[in-house]
Design a protein around this motif. Sequence first.
Motif, PDB file in Angstrom:
ATOM      1  N   SER A 175      41.276  34.891  32.824  1.00  0.00           N
ATOM      2  CA  SER A 175      41.550  33.809  33.655  1.00  0.00           C
ATOM      3  C   SER A 175      42.373  33.918  35.051  1.00  0.00           C
ATOM      4  CB  SER A 175      42.483  32.903  32.882  1.00  0.00           C
ATOM      5  OG  SER A 175      43.881  33.377  32.701  1.00  0.00           O
ATOM      6  N   HIS A 176      42.628  35.303  35.420  1.00  0.00           N
ATOM      7  CA  HIS A 176      43.178  35.926  36.424  1.00  0.00           C
ATOM      8  C   HIS A 176      43.107  37.332  36.671  1.00  0.00           C
ATOM      9  CE1 HIS A 176      46.064  35.908  39.921  1.00  0.00           C
ATOM     10  NE2 HIS A 176      46.602  36.863  39.466  1.00  0.00           N
ATOM     11  N   THR A 177      42.462  37.724  37.753  1.00  0.00           N
ATOM     12  CA  THR A 177      42.541  38.914  38.104  1.00  0.00           C
ATOM     13  C   THR A 177      42.116  39.395  39.429  1.00  0.00           C
ATOM     14  OG1 THR A 177      41.772  41.318  37.492  1.00  0.00           O
ATOM     15  CG2 THR A 177      39.870  39.605  37.944  1.00  0.00           C
ATOM     16  N   HIS A 178      42.096  40.524  40.100  1.00  0.00           N
ATOM     17  CA  HIS A 178      41.621  40.817  41.268  1.00  0.00           C
ATOM     18  C   HIS A 178      41.008  42.080  41.099  1.00  0.00           C
ATOM     19  CE1 HIS A 178      45.274  38.480  42.250  1.00  0.00           C
ATOM     20  NE2 HIS A 178      45.880  39.103  41.752  1.00  0.00           N
ATOM     21  N   ALA A 179      39.647  41.881  40.690  1.00  0.00           N
ATOM     22  CA  ALA A 179      38.729  42.714  40.146  1.00  0.00           C
ATOM     23  C   ALA A 179      38.183  44.059  41.176  1.00  0.00           C
ATOM     24  CB  ALA A 179      37.370  42.370  39.920  1.00  0.00           C
ATOM     25  N   ILE A 213      46.412  29.867  42.275  1.00  0.00           N
ATOM     26  CA  ILE A 213      47.559  30.218  43.176  1.00  0.00           C
ATOM     27  C   ILE A 213      48.416  31.194  42.247  1.00  0.00           C
ATOM     28  CG2 ILE A 213      49.242  28.510  42.651  1.00  0.00           C
ATOM     29  CD1 ILE A 213      50.222  28.669  45.658  1.00  0.00           C
ATOM     30  N   HIS A 214      49.202  32.261  42.728  1.00  0.00           N
ATOM     31  CA  HIS A 214      50.301  32.916  41.971  1.00  0.00           C
ATOM     32  C   HIS A 214      51.463  31.979  42.057  1.00  0.00           C
ATOM     33  CE1 HIS A 214      48.077  36.688  43.511  1.00  0.00           C
ATOM     34  NE2 HIS A 214      48.181  36.923  42.043  1.00  0.00           N
ATOM     35  N   LEU A 215      52.208  31.957  41.046  1.00  0.00           N
ATOM     36  CA  LEU A 215      53.279  30.996  40.981  1.00  0.00           C
ATOM     37  C   LEU A 215      54.529  31.508  40.093  1.00  0.00           C
ATOM     38  CD1 LEU A 215      54.460  28.170  41.677  1.00  0.00           C
ATOM     39  CD2 LEU A 215      53.251  27.085  39.836  1.00  0.00           C
ATOM     40  N   ALA A 252      48.635  31.361  38.133  1.00  0.00           N
ATOM     41  CA  ALA A 252      48.953  32.694  37.490  1.00  0.00           C
ATOM     42  C   ALA A 252      50.337  32.896  37.254  1.00  0.00           C
ATOM     43  CB  ALA A 252      48.255  33.679  38.397  1.00  0.00           C
ATOM     44  N   HIS A 253      51.020  33.356  36.149  1.00  0.00           N
ATOM     45  CA  HIS A 253      52.271  34.129  35.787  1.00  0.00           C
ATOM     46  C   HIS A 253      53.027  32.919  35.428  1.00  0.00           C
ATOM     47  CE1 HIS A 253      50.692  37.694  37.291  1.00  0.00           C
ATOM     48  NE2 HIS A 253      50.708  37.215  38.544  1.00  0.00           N
ATOM     49  N   CYS A 254      53.993  32.088  36.468  1.00  0.00           N
ATOM     50  CA  CYS A 254      54.883  30.929  35.906  1.00  0.00           C
ATOM     51  C   CYS A 254      55.841  31.639  34.744  1.00  0.00           C
ATOM     52  CB  CYS A 254      54.212  29.843  35.204  1.00  0.00           C
ATOM     53  SG  CYS A 254      53.029  29.150  36.197  1.00  0.00           S
ATOM     54  N   THR A 266      44.316  39.448  32.763  1.00  0.00           N
ATOM     55  CA  THR A 266      44.686  40.910  33.008  1.00  0.00           C
ATOM     56  C   THR A 266      45.638  41.105  34.274  1.00  0.00           C
ATOM     57  OG1 THR A 266      42.884  41.337  34.011  1.00  0.00           O
ATOM     58  CG2 THR A 266      42.719  41.699  31.678  1.00  0.00           C
ATOM     59  N   ASP A 267      45.373  40.321  35.199  1.00  0.00           N
ATOM     60  CA  ASP A 267      45.758  40.570  36.536  1.00  0.00           C
ATOM     61  C   ASP A 267      45.059  41.560  37.203  1.00  0.00           C
ATOM     62  OD1 ASP A 267      47.022  39.782  38.928  1.00  0.00           O
ATOM     63  OD2 ASP A 267      49.154  40.138  38.091  1.00  0.00           O
ATOM     64  N   GLY A 268      45.299  42.121  38.216  1.00  0.00           N
ATOM     65  CA  GLY A 268      44.521  43.511  38.762  1.00  0.00           C
ATOM     66  C   GLY A 268      44.752  44.428  38.161  1.00  0.00           C
TER      67      GLY A 268
HETATM   68 ZN    ZN Z   1      47.517  38.486  40.493  1.00  0.00          ZN
END
Ligand code: ZN
Length: 440
Positions: free
Chosen positions: A68-72, A217-219, A254-256, A305-307
Motif C-alpha cells: 500500500s505504499h512504495t516508491h518502486a 501522503i507521508h504523515l 503512510a506511516h502515522c 514496504t516503502d521504497g
Molecule cells: Zn514513503
Amino acid sequence: MEQADCIVFGEHILTMNDRLDIVHDGAVVVRGGVIAEIDSAENIRRKYSSACSVGGQGRLVLPGFVNSHTHAAMVFFRGLADDLPLKDWLEKHIWPAEMRFLNPEFVYDAVMLAGLEMLKSGITTFNDMYFFGDSTARASKQLGIRAFLGVGIVDFPTMTAKTVDEYIGNADRFIDAWKGDPLITPCIAPHSAYACCTQTLKRVKELADRRNVLTTIHLSETEWEVAQLVGSYGKRPVEYLESIGFLGNRLLAAHCVWVDDREIDLLALRGVAVSHCIESNLKLASGIAPVPKMLAAGLKVALATDGAASNNDLNILSEMSTAAKIHKTLANDPTVIDSRTALLMATRWGAEAMGLGGVTGSLEPGMRADMITLNLQKPHLTPAFDLYSLVVYAAMASDIEDVMVDGKPVVRNRVLLTGDEEEILQKAREWGRKVLSAST
Ligand SMILES: [Zn+2]
C-alpha cells in the motif's frame, strides 16, 4: 461444459472474504479477467473445461498481496546510503541522487526491476508515490501488475516540475491519461505536510475532489516532522491537516508513527486509511506506529514496504511477520495482531485502503482475478495446521509459484511471463554502475 479462461486449483483456498471462508480441495474459475466461481475442484471439473490449469495438490491459493505504499523506482538506490537518520538520508543522499539521475528511462527500467521483485514475492497491487508516473504506468502495464499511482508533488523544483502550478498540471494530465485503465488507477501524492505548504495541500485537495481520485501522503513519520509542524503551525501533523480540511475517507496516509490518541480518533472520525511501513520505520529508527490502538479505534490499516532504499526489499510476507511480532512484544501480549489480522492487512484491507475494495484483495465471484499459489511442499511449511499462521510466520517469497493479475498468468513456476528477467537484471546492473560511479 462451460469454457473457462483458466482454472486455479488449490489443496486449500484462503478467500479472505468477510467470513474468511477456506475452501479445501477447491478451484477458482477465471473468465474475462474476473473470478466466475469458487467451489470444490470436483464440482468445478464437472462444470468447466479450460486449456489453462494452474496450481493443484500441495498448493495454497490466496489473493495477491497489496503493497500500500512504495516508491518502486527507488530500487536503483537500494543500499546506496544505509544506516543513516531519515532526514540526512533523504536530504544528503537520496534527493541529490534523484536530481542527478531521474528521467523517464531510469524510472521505467527501475519499475521493471521493482515489479519483477514484487510479483515474485506475491504482490499483485502496489501504490506508488514518485515522479515520471507515465513511466511507472507503462512498466506496470508491460509486467501486468496492478498499480495505484500517485504523481509526486513538492513545493521545491525537481526534474519533473519547477512550480506548484506545473506539479498540479502534471497530476491533472496524468489522471486524464490513465483514468479508466483496467490496471492503472491514478491518485495524487503530495509528499508530506513539511514538503508542501498549506496552499499546495489545499490545491491538491481541490484537484482530488474535482477529479474524484484518492490522495496519498507521508504523515507523522518522524518526531522531527511533528516538531517541524508544531513549530510552523502550532499543531501536530494530523491536527494541522484536520484544520485545513485535508482529512477524509479518500486519503491514504503512510506511516502515522507519531500520532497521539486524539490524532488517532481524528483519523478514525474522518475515515483516513493508514499504510503501516514497519520495516522501513525500524530501519530508519523512525519509531513504531501504534497499530493496535488504530485498529481498536476502527482505522483501516494496510501493510507496505516503502521504497527499497529504506527497507531494503519489496516483500509483504516479511512485513506481515515483522509487524505481527513487533506489536506483540510492544504490547506484551501475543494475541495482538494475530495471523488473520496480518493477512487481512496485506490483502483485503490494503485494497480497501486504496479504494479498490470491489476490485481486488479477496477471492470472491465478481472480483478481478488477482491471486497467487504457494507451494506448501517445503520443510518449513510442514505440517500445515493453521494456514494463516503458516503464511504469516513461516512462508517465504521463494515459496510463491504462480501469480495471476486481472485473470492473466504473469508468473508461472517462478518464471516471469511478461518480460525477460535476465534483460531486466542486466539493465539494473548497468544503472547501478552509473549510480555508484556518480556517488563515489
Ligand atoms: Zn514513503
